[in-house]
Design a protein around this motif. Structure first.
Motif, PDB file in Angstrom:
ATOM      1  N   SER A 232       0.837  -1.201   0.000  1.00  0.00           N
ATOM      2  CA  SER A 232       0.000   0.000   0.000  1.00  0.00           C
ATOM      3  C   SER A 232       0.873   1.253   0.000  1.00  0.00           C
ATOM      4  N   PRO A 233       1.562   1.517  -1.110  1.00  0.00           N
ATOM      5  CA  PRO A 233       2.404   2.721  -1.129  1.00  0.00           C
ATOM      6  C   PRO A 233       1.556   3.985  -1.016  1.00  0.00           C
ATOM      7  N   ALA A 234       2.127   5.009  -0.432  1.00  0.00           N
ATOM      8  CA  ALA A 234       1.402   6.263  -0.180  1.00  0.00           C
ATOM      9  C   ALA A 234       0.847   6.884  -1.459  1.00  0.00           C
ATOM     10  N   TRP A 235       1.525   6.727  -2.567  1.00  0.00           N
ATOM     11  CA  TRP A 235       1.073   7.362  -3.813  1.00  0.00           C
ATOM     12  C   TRP A 235      -0.240   6.771  -4.325  1.00  0.00           C
ATOM     13  N   ARG A 236      -0.575   5.556  -3.919  1.00  0.00           N
ATOM     14  CA  ARG A 236      -1.837   4.949  -4.366  1.00  0.00           C
ATOM     15  C   ARG A 236      -3.053   5.616  -3.734  1.00  0.00           C
ATOM     16  N   ASP A 237      -2.857   6.254  -2.595  1.00  0.00           N
ATOM     17  CA  ASP A 237      -3.962   6.932  -1.906  1.00  0.00           C
ATOM     18  C   ASP A 237      -4.183   8.292  -2.565  1.00  0.00           C
ATOM     19  N   ALA A 238      -5.200   8.355  -3.415  1.00  0.00           N
ATOM     20  CA  ALA A 238      -5.476   9.591  -4.151  1.00  0.00           C
ATOM     21  C   ALA A 238      -6.054  10.682  -3.257  1.00  0.00           C
ATOM     22  N   ALA A 239      -6.457  10.332  -2.042  1.00  0.00           N
ATOM     23  CA  ALA A 239      -7.099  11.305  -1.156  1.00  0.00           C
ATOM     24  C   ALA A 239      -6.111  12.035  -0.247  1.00  0.00           C
TER      25      ALA A 239
ATOM     26  N   ARG B  40       6.043  21.294 -11.978  1.00  0.00           N
ATOM     27  CA  ARG B  40       5.642  22.204 -13.071  1.00  0.00           C
ATOM     28  C   ARG B  40       4.991  21.418 -14.205  1.00  0.00           C
ATOM     29  N   GLU B  41       5.630  20.320 -14.593  1.00  0.00           N
ATOM     30  CA  GLU B  41       5.107  19.525 -15.694  1.00  0.00           C
ATOM     31  C   GLU B  41       3.719  18.977 -15.391  1.00  0.00           C
ATOM     32  N   PHE B  42       3.453  18.642 -14.131  1.00  0.00           N
ATOM     33  CA  PHE B  42       2.161  18.085 -13.747  1.00  0.00           C
ATOM     34  C   PHE B  42       1.141  19.173 -13.411  1.00  0.00           C
ATOM     35  N   GLY B  43       1.506  20.448 -13.635  1.00  0.00           N
ATOM     36  CA  GLY B  43       0.579  21.557 -13.417  1.00  0.00           C
ATOM     37  C   GLY B  43       0.377  21.928 -11.966  1.00  0.00           C
ATOM     38  N   LEU B  44       1.331  21.568 -11.099  1.00  0.00           N
ATOM     39  CA  LEU B  44       1.195  21.845  -9.668  1.00  0.00           C
ATOM     40  C   LEU B  44       2.038  23.019  -9.200  1.00  0.00           C
ATOM     41  N   ALA B  45       2.818  23.587 -10.092  1.00  0.00           N
ATOM     42  CA  ALA B  45       3.633  24.758  -9.778  1.00  0.00           C
ATOM     43  C   ALA B  45       3.675  25.644 -11.008  1.00  0.00           C
ATOM     44  N   ALA B  46       3.760  26.935 -10.780  1.00  0.00           N
ATOM     45  CA  ALA B  46       3.782  27.879 -11.897  1.00  0.00           C
ATOM     46  C   ALA B  46       5.045  27.672 -12.719  1.00  0.00           C
ATOM     47  N   PRO B  47       4.917  27.794 -14.045  1.00  0.00           N
ATOM     48  CA  PRO B  47       6.106  27.714 -14.895  1.00  0.00           C
ATOM     49  C   PRO B  47       7.026  28.877 -14.612  1.00  0.00           C
ATOM     50  N   ARG B  48       8.269  28.709 -14.942  1.00  0.00           N
ATOM     51  CA  ARG B  48       9.235  29.804 -14.720  1.00  0.00           C
ATOM     52  C   ARG B  48       8.938  30.982 -15.590  1.00  0.00           C
TER      53      ARG B  48
ATOM     54  N   GLN C  22      -5.935  18.500  -6.031  1.00  0.00           N
ATOM     55  CA  GLN C  22      -4.936  18.418  -7.096  1.00  0.00           C
ATOM     56  C   GLN C  22      -4.289  17.034  -7.117  1.00  0.00           C
ATOM     57  N   TRP C  23      -3.945  16.546  -5.940  1.00  0.00           N
ATOM     58  CA  TRP C  23      -3.328  15.224  -5.817  1.00  0.00           C
ATOM     59  C   TRP C  23      -4.264  14.159  -6.402  1.00  0.00           C
ATOM     60  N   ALA C  24      -5.538  14.261  -6.092  1.00  0.00           N
ATOM     61  CA  ALA C  24      -6.521  13.276  -6.557  1.00  0.00           C
ATOM     62  C   ALA C  24      -6.672  13.289  -8.072  1.00  0.00           C
ATOM     63  N   GLN C  25      -6.435  14.441  -8.697  1.00  0.00           N
ATOM     64  CA  GLN C  25      -6.587  14.550 -10.151  1.00  0.00           C
ATOM     65  C   GLN C  25      -5.377  14.025 -10.922  1.00  0.00           C
TER      66      GLN C  25
ATOM     67  N   ALA D 183      -2.680  11.434 -12.401  1.00  0.00           N
ATOM     68  CA  ALA D 183      -2.688  10.026 -12.793  1.00  0.00           C
ATOM     69  C   ALA D 183      -1.870   9.247 -11.756  1.00  0.00           C
ATOM     70  N   PRO D 184      -2.182   7.989 -11.531  1.00  0.00           N
ATOM     71  CA  PRO D 184      -1.418   7.202 -10.562  1.00  0.00           C
ATOM     72  C   PRO D 184       0.099   7.250 -10.814  1.00  0.00           C
ATOM     73  N   PHE D 185       0.514   7.188 -12.065  1.00  0.00           N
ATOM     74  CA  PHE D 185       1.940   7.220 -12.368  1.00  0.00           C
ATOM     75  C   PHE D 185       2.558   8.570 -11.979  1.00  0.00           C
ATOM     76  N   GLN D 186       1.820   9.660 -12.149  1.00  0.00           N
ATOM     77  CA  GLN D 186       2.318  10.972 -11.732  1.00  0.00           C
ATOM     78  C   GLN D 186       2.464  11.026 -10.209  1.00  0.00           C
ATOM     79  N   ARG D 187       1.489  10.467  -9.491  1.00  0.00           N
ATOM     80  CA  ARG D 187       1.605  10.419  -8.029  1.00  0.00           C
ATOM     81  C   ARG D 187       2.819   9.585  -7.623  1.00  0.00           C
ATOM     82  N   TYR D 188       3.028   8.473  -8.303  1.00  0.00           N
ATOM     83  CA  TYR D 188       4.210   7.639  -8.033  1.00  0.00           C
ATOM     84  C   TYR D 188       5.490   8.456  -8.208  1.00  0.00           C
ATOM     85  N   VAL D 189       5.575   9.180  -9.320  1.00  0.00           N
ATOM     86  CA  VAL D 189       6.780   9.954  -9.627  1.00  0.00           C
ATOM     87  C   VAL D 189       7.064  10.965  -8.525  1.00  0.00           C
TER      88      VAL D 189
END
Length: 160
Positions: free
Chosen positions: A93-100, A152-160, A122-125, A127-133
């Motif tokens: 049960s790795p932490a990244w699998r918990d979308a909540a 940034r690539e996953f849309g969670l931080a503003a681009p430079r 944002q975390w819930a939206q 993809a599982p692989f992105q959460r893993y990364v």
């Protein structure tokens, strides 16, 4: 599910993994899901085409969908390096699998980078692989140089 047409690389990985000298996140994911560990030196002993093939395997959490990654890796390492990967028991049960729930490591890594941690929505939206990364990049207590580019690539931080 078959192999991807090309190695799966995120934009933040291209500079360091384009020639596949470093282990891409897609391969790390499959190593983790099958409970296999290899060193960077072992990875680099594999011919480029073998590394490219391993980076084309799907990144689905269901090991029954594509069970050949582990077999391919074993054969490649035996053939080219005369070694076998190390086995470990994958986390059930790795932490990244918990979308909540955003894992503590991700929040800590964001704080180290001066970023806000992803909100639960944002975390819930992701993809599982992105959460893993993000979880993989956050496993050590010091700042990871790929964490901010991944955010940034996953849309969670503003681009430079």
């Amino acid at each position: 599910m078959g192999l991807n047409e090309a190695p799966l690389l995120f934009q933040f990985e291209v500079a360091s993994s384009e020639n596949l000298a470093f282990i891409p996140m897609a391969v790390r994911f499959n190593l983790d899901r099958f409970g296999l560990r290899i060193s960077l030196a072992q990875w680099q002993l594999l011919p480029y085409e073998d590394r490219r093939l391993l980076a084309r395997f799907p990144v689905d959490d269901d090991t029954q969908i594509e069970p050949n990654f582990d077999h391919a890796l074993f054969e490649m390492l035996r053939t080219h390096a005369n070694v076998e990967p190390e086995w470990f028991s994958p986390d059930e049960s790795p932490a990244w699998r918990d979308a909540a729930t955003v894992p503590e490591g991700v929040a800590r890594q964001a704080a180290l980078a001066g970023l806000a941690a992803p909100a639960a929505a944002q975390w819930a939206q992701l993809a599982p692989f992105q959460r893993y990364v993000l979880a993989k990049l956050s496993r050590k207590p010091e700042a990871n140089h790929d964490f901010v580019p991944a955010m940034r690539e996953f849309g969670l931080a503003a681009p430079r």
